[in-house]
Scaffold this active site. Structure first.
Site, PDB file in Angstrom:
ATOM      1  N   ASP A 133      -4.647   2.701   0.968  1.00 57.71           N
ATOM      2  CA  ASP A 133      -4.543   1.279   1.286  1.00 57.71           C
ATOM      3  C   ASP A 133      -5.775   0.520   0.824  1.00 57.71           C
ATOM      4  O   ASP A 133      -6.891   1.049   0.782  1.00 57.71           O
ATOM      5  CB  ASP A 133      -4.350   1.088   2.792  1.00 57.71           C
ATOM      6  CG  ASP A 133      -2.992   1.586   3.254  1.00 57.71           C
ATOM      7  OD1 ASP A 133      -2.005   1.331   2.553  1.00 57.71           O
ATOM      8  OD2 ASP A 133      -2.925   2.233   4.313  1.00 57.71           O
ATOM      9  N   HIS A 165       5.534   0.559  -1.127  1.00 58.10           N
ATOM     10  CA  HIS A 165       4.148   0.766  -0.676  1.00 58.10           C
ATOM     11  C   HIS A 165       3.973   2.195  -0.170  1.00 58.10           C
ATOM     12  O   HIS A 165       3.016   2.895  -0.557  1.00 58.10           O
ATOM     13  CB  HIS A 165       3.833  -0.241   0.434  1.00 58.10           C
ATOM     14  CG  HIS A 165       2.471  -0.088   1.039  1.00 58.10           C
ATOM     15  ND1 HIS A 165       1.437  -0.961   0.794  1.00 58.10           N
ATOM     16  CD2 HIS A 165       1.963   0.845   1.888  1.00 58.10           C
ATOM     17  CE1 HIS A 165       0.362  -0.574   1.454  1.00 58.10           C
ATOM     18  NE2 HIS A 165       0.665   0.515   2.141  1.00 58.10           N
ATOM     19  N   GLU A 166       4.898   2.658   0.683  1.00 60.63           N
ATOM     20  CA  GLU A 166       4.784   4.008   1.236  1.00 60.63           C
ATOM     21  C   GLU A 166       5.050   5.070   0.177  1.00 60.63           C
ATOM     22  O   GLU A 166       4.468   6.152   0.208  1.00 60.63           O
ATOM     23  CB  GLU A 166       5.738   4.184   2.414  1.00 60.63           C
ATOM     24  CG  GLU A 166       5.541   3.188   3.554  1.00 60.63           C
ATOM     25  CD  GLU A 166       4.119   3.142   4.060  1.00 60.63           C
ATOM     26  OE1 GLU A 166       3.408   4.157   3.982  1.00 60.63           O
ATOM     27  OE2 GLU A 166       3.687   2.070   4.519  1.00 60.63           O
ATOM     28  N   HIS A 220       1.956   6.052  -1.569  1.00 56.94           N
ATOM     29  CA  HIS A 220       1.198   7.039  -0.789  1.00 56.94           C
ATOM     30  C   HIS A 220       1.779   8.431  -0.996  1.00 56.94           C
ATOM     31  O   HIS A 220       1.063   9.400  -1.252  1.00 56.94           O
ATOM     32  CB  HIS A 220       1.290   6.712   0.707  1.00 56.94           C
ATOM     33  CG  HIS A 220       0.469   5.551   1.158  1.00 56.94           C
ATOM     34  ND1 HIS A 220      -0.879   5.440   0.902  1.00 56.94           N
ATOM     35  CD2 HIS A 220       0.798   4.454   1.883  1.00 56.94           C
ATOM     36  CE1 HIS A 220      -1.335   4.318   1.439  1.00 56.94           C
ATOM     37  NE2 HIS A 220      -0.337   3.700   2.041  1.00 56.94           N
TER      38      HIS A 220
END
Length: 913
Positions: A167, A156-157, A160
């Site tokens: 998000d 998930h990170e 980014h």
């Protein structure tokens, strides 16, 4: 002229004592290499943490591989281990890996329990992030219920960090209307759950269904969407990777375009997979047909700092007082900037190289002063940069490997043979910081910094701009402890005439004050120097160096907190003042202005973006006055006020990152950047601001029909000493960039207004729509736009994809304000059905006087909710009511009982509507 899109070439200047931070990540045959995960020096020694990092990446790699349709995996990772941890045979010295270019930082939480994983993102959609943050407790698996497995969170990170997606949840607005129905903000919309609220009283808590807010029609404050633990949907990782079934990113087919979240707002309603598919990584890879190998890890331990100065003393250094200015800047570096315990050597070069000093370890002022005496004093000969670099490698290798060493290379001359040593530089493992002095420094110079992750700076011959001293003052260690780092509080210069005075003040705040140095330089004769501390006591004892034309005063112990005042007097010459200091405490983090250049070239008419990040530890500093001074190769300067308003160039409001576009080109060639920051009455440190970009904190799970709540997120400690207002001043070199394609004056107007990114809409009186946004400018976020075009639609995709065909709002009375002002516009929708349950979408486009148009703004939405009318309460009938014995057998009494009961029920039903 037609629409000109804001295809912005971003130059990020993220200001930390001027030091450049450049990621070493490379994509090699679908595998990511060069990932640096650094353990913060303040983390207590714990070998299990290393294994937990390995486990996280190993778990993440196959999850990433399948989520990206067999396209990417983690191949090689370096773990950076603090110097104070015990040494081991398997720990080796880093090469180019430093704390400043680490992609992931493992650090203690800013407050107990605040283990939220997050990623710093300063740019716009599709732009790489800065750094991922994890805590030891998170890596130890103590937050599994709230965030899910560590490997999934890492993916998930990573999205980014690497691809610039956002998000798909929204902690500030958890529900919205869609076609008259209440929906939880989620992606995809097929994720199931319940909308409930936790009510607690007297130590006991119960779970209840959420009530409706009578004004908004949405659920009451505190209502949460709790997902079912068992799901079948596969998307999306950017909503809740912690759901077991979620193994994919949202695609164009299943992306919830209406959800009011950052992904939709910043990425023009595009799904995360669409953004990833547009990345350079995606374009240069194809899916693999075999399973990827397991990630490999290298364990690197920070060691002592090793620096060699490589200084040009060729004949051209005699021009413009350059050699003397080099001595002034070199002395600042040797006396103040370089940290205790560092090993420092010095080489000079002209047509050949000369070893001025072998490596010396700095343990006291004795070594510092000895090194200053080795600075060059005579300029003559040609320019052979490679000779200087090879000699520096030899000096270092007499005592250490060149792996992880640093070279500070200064030159003012051209050298067409510089590329002959590029391979040696790459193989050396050394980091090279370059200082280009004057307009003729070798054009290939920046390549050395680029290939080694070093800082690149430029200093003009304009002494009053203090560029050379700023460049050397920016060279603090990329691995040194914060408590040892040199911080520049002030840097000013002025040309004085006829015994004029240069007066001013310097703020010494409580986070600094140790080893405070006041440095003054001049160009002709020593000036009159007056300095007073905050108690108005005059400070004497300046050490005057007439040969180098400088004087300095080291304040003993810790300098007094408060305002220091100075007055300098001179005639017909240029003076500069530089003030540096170190943190006053090893435990309280100092206020820093951090710096980074992640793009160092730009071609007109692409706008550049300047960012300044001001923090105290992990806490952003808000409401500071921040100014960028940008100097071109011809000596002209442009001043920009940087803003943290979440508009224009600034991605997020109130995150301590101050931003602004730069469009005022005046020449081709190098530009230097310096940032000045002042915090006073209006500045404040904000403690534990919820992160904008990180894994969602799951409030609870539904298992077997029951809601199992997780512990609440930790609250902000408003009494923390770091949350108090603070007065401070800082200056910082922001490095340099090279511009090309700039036409001769007059410069044509090719810059459109910037995109509006903070458009908001509200309904008033069930009829009027109130819009607010931050005004763009004529040229990006400068000046004043000429007009606005506002359009509306009942279909969000029609508004995005067919903006010019959507219904236009009459804006004849709307006159644009100056850039960065607040715009307010109220209108009544016309030519469109607007009734109870209607969703309406609005977007704005700005147009400048040259008819250049901005990109379409973010799309704002309103949903018309008209609460049902409540009938007026009917008073109960006033009938005489004789006392009746309920046990009486009076004939007809049972009829009276029935009538009485019926009237009561009638009254109750009317009251309830």
């Amino acid at each position: 002229m037609g629409s000109f899109k804001c295809s912005v070439f971003i130059l990020v200047l993220h200001l930390l004592e001027g030091a450049v931070s450049k990621s070493l990540i490379q994509l090699n045959n679908n595998g990511y290499e060069g990932i640096v995960i650094a353990i913060d020096p303040n983390v207590p020694e714990d070998e299990t943490l290393i294994q937990q990092i390995k486990d996280m990446v190993t778990q993440a790699s196959p999850y990433l591989f399948e989520a990206t349709e067999r396209r990417f995996y983690f191949k090689k990772v370096a773990i950076l281990i603090p110097e104070k941890w015990k040494t081991k045979p398997e720990y080796v010295r880093p090469k180019l890996e430093t704390y400043k270019n680490a992609d992931v930082l493992v650090a203690e939480p800013t407050a107990p329990g605040n283990d939220e994983p997050y990623t710093e993102q300063m740019g716009n959609c599709g732009e790489k992030g800065e750094r991922i943050h994890f805590t030891p407790d998170f890596l130890a698996g103590k937050k599994l219920a709230q965030y899910g497995p560590q490997g999934r969170v890492f993916v998930h990170e990573w999205a980014h960090l690497r691809w610039g997606v956002y998000d798909e949840y929204n902690n500030n607005q958890k529900f919205y209307f869609s076609n008259g129905k209440r929906q939880a903000v989620r992606c995809s919309a097929d994720i199931t759950g319940k909308n409930v609220i936790k009510k607690c009283q007297g130590g006991s808590c119960v779970t209840k269904s959420c009530k409706l807010d009578k004004v908004t029609g949405l659920y009451e404050e505190g209502c949460e969407f709790i997902p079912h633990g068992l799901q079948t949907v596969k998307a999306s990782i950017m909503f809740a990777q912690s759901i077991d079934s979620v193994v994919e990113f949202c695609t164009e087919k299943n992306h919830n375009k209406e959800a009011p979240n950052l992904q939709n707002q910043k990425c023009n309603l595009r799904s995360t997979w669409e953004v990833i598919s547009d990345s350079e990584d995606f374009k240069k890879t194809t899916p693999m047909t075999t399973q990827p190998p397991t990630p490999t890890f290298s364990l690197l331990q920070i060691g002592q700092r090793i620096v060699c100065l490589v200084l040009d003393k060729s004949g051209s250094m005699a021009n413009g007082d350059r050699l003397n200015r080099l001595n002034q800047a070199g002395k600042l570096f040797l006396l103040q900037t370089v940290e205790q315990g560092s090993w420092v050597g010095m080489v000079t070069f002209d047509s050949v190289a000369h070893v001025q000093s072998e490596l010396i370890q700095i343990n006291s002022d004795v070594e510092r002063n000895a090194l200053t005496r080795s600075l060059p004093t005579v300029a003559a000969g040609g320019t052979s940069i490679c000779s200087g670099l090879r000699s520096a490698f030899a000096v270092i290798r007499k005592k250490y490997s060149t792996d992880g060493s640093e070279i500070v290379l200064l030159t003012d001359g051209e050298d067409n043979t510089i590329s002959s040593c590029f391979n040696e530089v790459k193989q050396s493992g050394a980091i090279i910081h370059t200082v280009a002095l004057g307009p003729s420094a070798a054009k290939e110079l920046e390549e050395l910094s680029k290939m080694t992750g070093g800082l690149q700076t430029y200093a003009s011959d304009q002494a009053q701009n203090n560029g050379l001293i700023d460049a050397f003052g920016a060279l603090s260690s990329g691995n040194g402890a914060d408590s040892q780092r040199s911080i520049q509080l002030e840097s000013k210069g002025l040309t004085l005439q006829n015994n004029q005075w240069m007066n001013g003040t310097v703020l010494v705040d409580s986070t600094v004050g140790k080893d405070t140095l006041f440095l003054i330089t001049w160009t002709k004769q020593p000036p009159k120097i007056l300095l007073w501390d905050p108690s108005k006591k005059k400070q004497d004892g300046f050490v005057v160096d007439s040969n180098t034309k400088m004087a300095y005063l080291q304040i003993p112990g810790t300098a007094k907190v408060g305002i220091w005042s100075y007055s300098l007097q001179a005639s017909s010459q240029t003076l500069t003042l530089t003030v540096t200091s170190r943190p006053s405490s090893a435990t309280v983090p100092p206020i820093t202005v951090t710096s980074k250049i992640n793009k160092n070239t730009g071609k007109f008419p692409s706008a550049m973006t300047v960012y300044a990040k001001i923090h105290q530890g992990a806490s952003p500093i808000l409401r500071a006055t921040v100014t960028a001074i940008i100097e071109s190769v011809n000596g002209k300067t442009v001043t920009l006020e940087l803003l943290d308003n979440g508009a224009g160039a600034d991605a997020t409001k109130d995150d301590g990152v101050y931003s602004r576009y730069f469009t005022a080109y005046n020449a081709n060639g190098r530009y230097s950047v310096k940032v000045w920051a002042l915090g006073g009455i209006n500045a404040a440190s904000q403690r534990l601001i919820p992160q904008q970009n990180g894994a969602m904190y799951i409030p609870g799970w539904i298992e077997n029909g029951e809601v199992n709540w997780n512990p609440p997120r930790p609250e902000i400690n408003k009494d923390d000493p770091q949350s108090k207002q603070v007065c401070f001043s800082r200056t910082s070199s922001g490095g340099s960039f090279v511009a090309s394609g700039v036409p001769q004056a007059p410069i044509p107007d090719l810059f459109p207004p910037c995109q509006i990114t903070d458009l908001k809409a509200k309904i008033h009186g069930y009829k009027f729509i109130n819009l607010t946004w931050t005004a763009p400018g004529d040229d990006y976020d400068h000046g004043r736009a000429h007009k606005y075009i506002i359009r509306i639609s009942a279909n969000i995709l029609d508004l995005r994809d067919k903006f010019n065909d959507s219904i236009q709002v009459n804006t004849s009375d709307l006159i644009p304000k100056e850039a960065n002002s607040e715009e307010v516009f109220v209108f009544t929708p016309e030519n469109i059905t607007f009734e109870n349950g209607t969703d309406l979408f609005i977007a704005v486009q700005a147009v400048d006087k040259a008819n250049l148009k901005s990109e379409i703004s973010n799309i704002a939405r309103v949903s018309l909710f008209i609460p049902p009318e409540i009938p007026p309460e009917i008073p109960s009938p006033s009938l005489p009511c004789p006392e009746i014995n309920v046990n009486s057998t009076i004939p007809g009494l049972h009829i009276l009982k029935i009538m009485w009961k019926w009237l009561g029920e009638l009254q109750l039903s009317v009251a309830l509507g």
